[in-house]
Design an enzyme around this catalytic site. Sequence first.
Site, short mmCIF file in Angstrom:
data_model
loop_
_atom_site.label_atom_id
_atom_site.label_comp_id
_atom_site.label_asym_id
_atom_site.label_seq_id
_atom_site.Cartn_x
_atom_site.Cartn_y
_atom_site.Cartn_z
N ASP A 1 -0.15 5.12 1.15
CA ASP A 1 -0.34 5.98 2.33
C ASP A 1 -0.42 5.15 3.60
O ASP A 1 -1.21 4.21 3.71
CB ASP A 1 -1.62 6.80 2.17
CG ASP A 1 -1.51 7.82 1.06
OD1 ASP A 1 -0.75 8.77 1.21
OD2 ASP A 1 -2.18 7.63 0.03
N ASP B 1 -1.93 -0.91 5.85
CA ASP B 1 -2.18 -0.32 7.16
C ASP B 1 -3.63 0.05 7.42
O ASP B 1 -3.97 0.47 8.53
CB ASP B 1 -1.37 0.96 7.29
CG ASP B 1 -1.98 2.11 6.50
OD1 ASP B 1 -2.32 3.15 7.10
OD2 ASP B 1 -2.15 1.97 5.28
N ASP C 1 0.86 -1.17 0.00
CA ASP C 1 0.00 0.00 0.00
C ASP C 1 0.91 1.24 0.00
O ASP C 1 2.11 1.13 0.28
CB ASP C 1 -0.89 -0.05 1.24
CG ASP C 1 -1.67 1.23 1.46
OD1 ASP C 1 -2.28 1.72 0.49
OD2 ASP C 1 -1.65 1.73 2.60
#
Length: 275
Positions: free
Chosen positions: A32, A211, A30
Amino acid sequence: MSLPQPSTDTGRTALEALLEKPSGLLAAFDFDGTLAPVVEDPEASAPYPGIVEQLTDLASLVGNVAVVTGRPAATAVRLGGLERVPGITVLGHYGAERWVDGRLLAADPPPGVSLVRQELPGLLERTGAPEGTWIEDKGRSLAVHTRRAAEPEAALAMLIPHLSELAERADLQLEPGRLVMEIRPSGVDKGEALTALVTERQADTVLFAGDDLGDLPAFEAVAQLRERGVSGLSVCVHSSEVAVLSEVTDLLVEGPAGLSELLGSLIGAIRAQRS
């Protein structure tokens, strides 16, 4: 620096497999909150120091490196300087876009996105969205952020029913994130995107690090790919805002700094195996 060990048997098996045959690994991340710390202004996002260089080193050692993000693919490339990573594939908008070797491939967004773009500002005004609430237009989707509001959780909770109704009228889906709700096309998610890329590249092992709640489908895809004979290692880049991910993953690291440490250890371990 010692290589962190997964907490699950399946994770440990995957780690052993990728060290034994790095050429069979697809390592996907991922953007961000994973490669880059979360910031109030998405346009101010930047990778954790040194992590793009680590991706470059990793790309020289393993089969494939990819980024799978809800951002537009070109935006992630621009903000991250990802064009520096040889051979990287960037899947944007949860897989609806693909950037590779400087080329972007994408279909037109569904018409509901235009409806949301037209109505969303008025919706926020009518519902009394608190100061600090703002809209991010991603082209194929629109996101409402409340991180800048005085009470961000309460602001988001107040808006959810109204955003849900708008998404339904536009025939789109509402996707939760870290103090953000995104209205986006249905039928694409990071799990489908990751699975398709693993299949396309005929990877023997997959590593995915994420996250946020939007990464859950990718973590689920790692588990499903194991049933098809692909060893899988899921890495939670931990955040106190989304603690649930640590319960469904094999290895926990603390934020992008922790991921950078893991990448450094992994690169060192692969090099040691070669020598």
